[in-house]
Write a protein that holds these residues in place. Structure first.
Motif, mmCIF file in Angstrom:
data_model
loop_
_atom_site.group_PDB
_atom_site.id
_atom_site.type_symbol
_atom_site.label_atom_id
_atom_site.label_comp_id
_atom_site.label_asym_id
_atom_site.label_seq_id
_atom_site.Cartn_x
_atom_site.Cartn_y
_atom_site.Cartn_z
ATOM 1 N N ILE A 1 11.139 -2.047 6.571
ATOM 2 C CA ILE A 1 9.803 -1.449 6.448
ATOM 3 C C ILE A 1 9.307 -1.577 5.013
ATOM 4 N N SER A 2 10.175 -1.329 4.057
ATOM 5 C CA SER A 2 9.801 -1.456 2.643
ATOM 6 C C SER A 2 9.374 -2.893 2.340
ATOM 7 N N GLY A 3 10.132 -3.857 2.847
ATOM 8 C CA GLY A 3 9.784 -5.266 2.655
ATOM 9 C C GLY A 3 8.448 -5.610 3.300
ATOM 10 N N LEU A 4 8.235 -5.073 4.508
ATOM 11 C CA LEU A 4 6.963 -5.327 5.199
ATOM 12 C C LEU A 4 5.789 -4.699 4.460
ATOM 13 N N LYS A 5 6.011 -3.539 3.877
ATOM 14 C CA LYS A 5 4.944 -2.895 3.093
ATOM 15 C C LYS A 5 4.592 -3.759 1.876
ATOM 16 N N GLU A 6 5.622 -4.312 1.245
ATOM 17 C CA GLU A 6 5.375 -5.192 0.098
ATOM 18 C C GLU A 6 4.604 -6.434 0.537
ATOM 19 N N GLN A 7 5.010 -7.011 1.680
ATOM 20 C CA GLN A 7 4.302 -8.173 2.207
ATOM 21 C C GLN A 7 2.849 -7.832 2.517
ATOM 22 N N LYS A 8 2.645 -6.670 3.102
ATOM 23 C CA LYS A 8 1.286 -6.225 3.433
ATOM 24 C C LYS A 8 0.451 -6.111 2.162
ATOM 25 N N ALA A 9 1.034 -5.501 1.129
ATOM 26 C CA ALA A 9 0.312 -5.344 -0.139
ATOM 27 C C ALA A 9 -0.024 -6.722 -0.718
ATOM 28 N N ASN A 10 0.935 -7.673 -0.653
ATOM 29 C CA ASN A 10 0.682 -9.027 -1.156
ATOM 30 C C ASN A 10 -0.427 -9.709 -0.356
ATOM 31 N N ILE A 11 -0.354 -9.579 0.968
ATOM 32 C CA ILE A 11 -1.363 -10.206 1.825
ATOM 33 C C ILE A 11 -2.737 -9.588 1.581
ATOM 34 N N GLU A 12 -2.769 -8.269 1.413
ATOM 35 C CA GLU A 12 -4.051 -7.607 1.119
ATOM 36 C C GLU A 12 -4.610 -8.097 -0.217
ATOM 37 N N GLY A 13 -3.726 -8.291 -1.183
ATOM 38 C CA GLY A 13 -4.159 -8.832 -2.485
ATOM 39 C C GLY A 13 -4.699 -10.247 -2.336
ATOM 40 N N GLN A 14 -3.980 -11.063 -1.546
ATOM 41 C CA GLN A 14 -4.435 -12.430 -1.303
ATOM 42 C C GLN A 14 -5.771 -12.440 -0.557
ATOM 43 N N LEU A 15 -5.912 -11.525 0.404
ATOM 44 C CA LEU A 15 -7.160 -11.424 1.156
ATOM 45 C C LEU A 15 -8.314 -11.060 0.230
ATOM 46 N N ALA A 16 -8.071 -10.090 -0.638
ATOM 47 C CA ALA A 16 -9.125 -9.689 -1.574
ATOM 48 C C ALA A 16 -9.509 -10.856 -2.488
ATOM 49 N N ALA A 17 -8.501 -11.599 -2.961
ATOM 50 C CA ALA A 17 -8.776 -12.756 -3.826
ATOM 51 C C ALA A 17 -9.530 -13.826 -3.048
ATOM 52 N N THR A 18 -9.124 -14.046 -1.783
ATOM 53 C CA THR A 18 -9.791 -15.046 -0.947
ATOM 54 C C THR A 18 -11.233 -14.643 -0.666
ATOM 55 N N GLU A 19 -11.447 -13.357 -0.367
ATOM 56 C CA GLU A 19 -12.817 -12.879 -0.122
ATOM 57 C C GLU A 19 -13.680 -13.049 -1.374
ATOM 58 N N LYS A 20 -13.096 -12.772 -2.540
ATOM 59 C CA LYS A 20 -13.835 -12.943 -3.795
ATOM 60 C C LYS A 20 -14.198 -14.407 -4.011
ATOM 61 N N LYS A 21 -13.216 -15.295 -3.760
ATOM 62 C CA LYS A 21 -13.445 -16.736 -3.922
ATOM 63 C C LYS A 21 -14.503 -17.207 -2.923
ATOM 64 N N ASP A 22 -14.421 -16.664 -1.667
ATOM 65 C CA ASP A 22 -15.395 -17.020 -0.633
ATOM 66 C C ASP A 22 -16.800 -16.598 -1.058
#
Length: 169
Positions: free
Chosen positions: A109-130
């Motif tokens: 669960i801890s690993g998945l939370k970290e992955q989620k945080a990374n993906i959310e960060g990537q999503l935010a960066a992608t949305e900004k780039k978009d």
């Protein structure tokens, strides 16, 4: 009676204490007393024999019958205790397995939370780039429109110049 009197006199002379009740009784009363004592003694002998018989029976039971019952109960209790201990150990092992499973799940669960945080960060960066790319696209469309308009203006001027050159020529 003379013997009783002599004993009574001896009792007085030795201790100076009063004579016992037996010394003062008449012969008939003494006989009744002795008979009662004999009857009591016979009763006590009978009770003694009964108790001796019961004691022998109890000893036989303790050696043979009830001793095995106690041993049997002790053996059953020991077996039951061993069974309970085995069940307890099985429960302890299951509890340890559940603890390990819980720890593994918490780690996952801890690993998945970290992955989620990374993906959310990537999503935010992608949305900004978009958003930036959309803004650039809008800018390019405006430039294209401007260029098209300018080209039309130049084309129109070129056509007018070409007409003017034909007329002049």
């Amino acid at each position: 009676m003379a013997d009783a009197g002599e004993k009574g006199e001896e009792g007085h002379s030795q201790g100076g204490s009063p004579a016992s009740k037996l010394d003062n009784l008449a012969r008939e009363d003494l006989l009744k007393f002795v008979k009662r004592q004999m009857v009591n003694m016979q009763k006590l002998k009978g009770k003694n024999e009964d108790l001796s018989k019961k004691m022998v029976e109890l000893e036989k039971k303790a050696d043979g019958g009830e001793g095995t019952d106690i041993e049997k109960k002790l053996s059953e209790a020991t077996a039951e205790k061993q069974e309970i201990m085995m069940k307890y150990q099985a429960v302890q092992l299951e509890l340890e397995r559940q603890r390990n499973l819980t720890e593994d799940m918490e780690t996952e669960i801890s690993g998945l939370k970290e992955q989620k945080a990374n993906i959310e960060g990537q999503l935010a960066a992608t949305e900004k780039k978009d958003k930036e790319l959309h803004e650039q696209l809008e800018c390019m469309k405006m430039k294209d429109e401007t260029m098209a308009n300018t080209f039309q203006v130049f084309q129109s001027e070129a056509d007018q110049l070409a007409k003017a050159n034909k007329v002049c020529a």
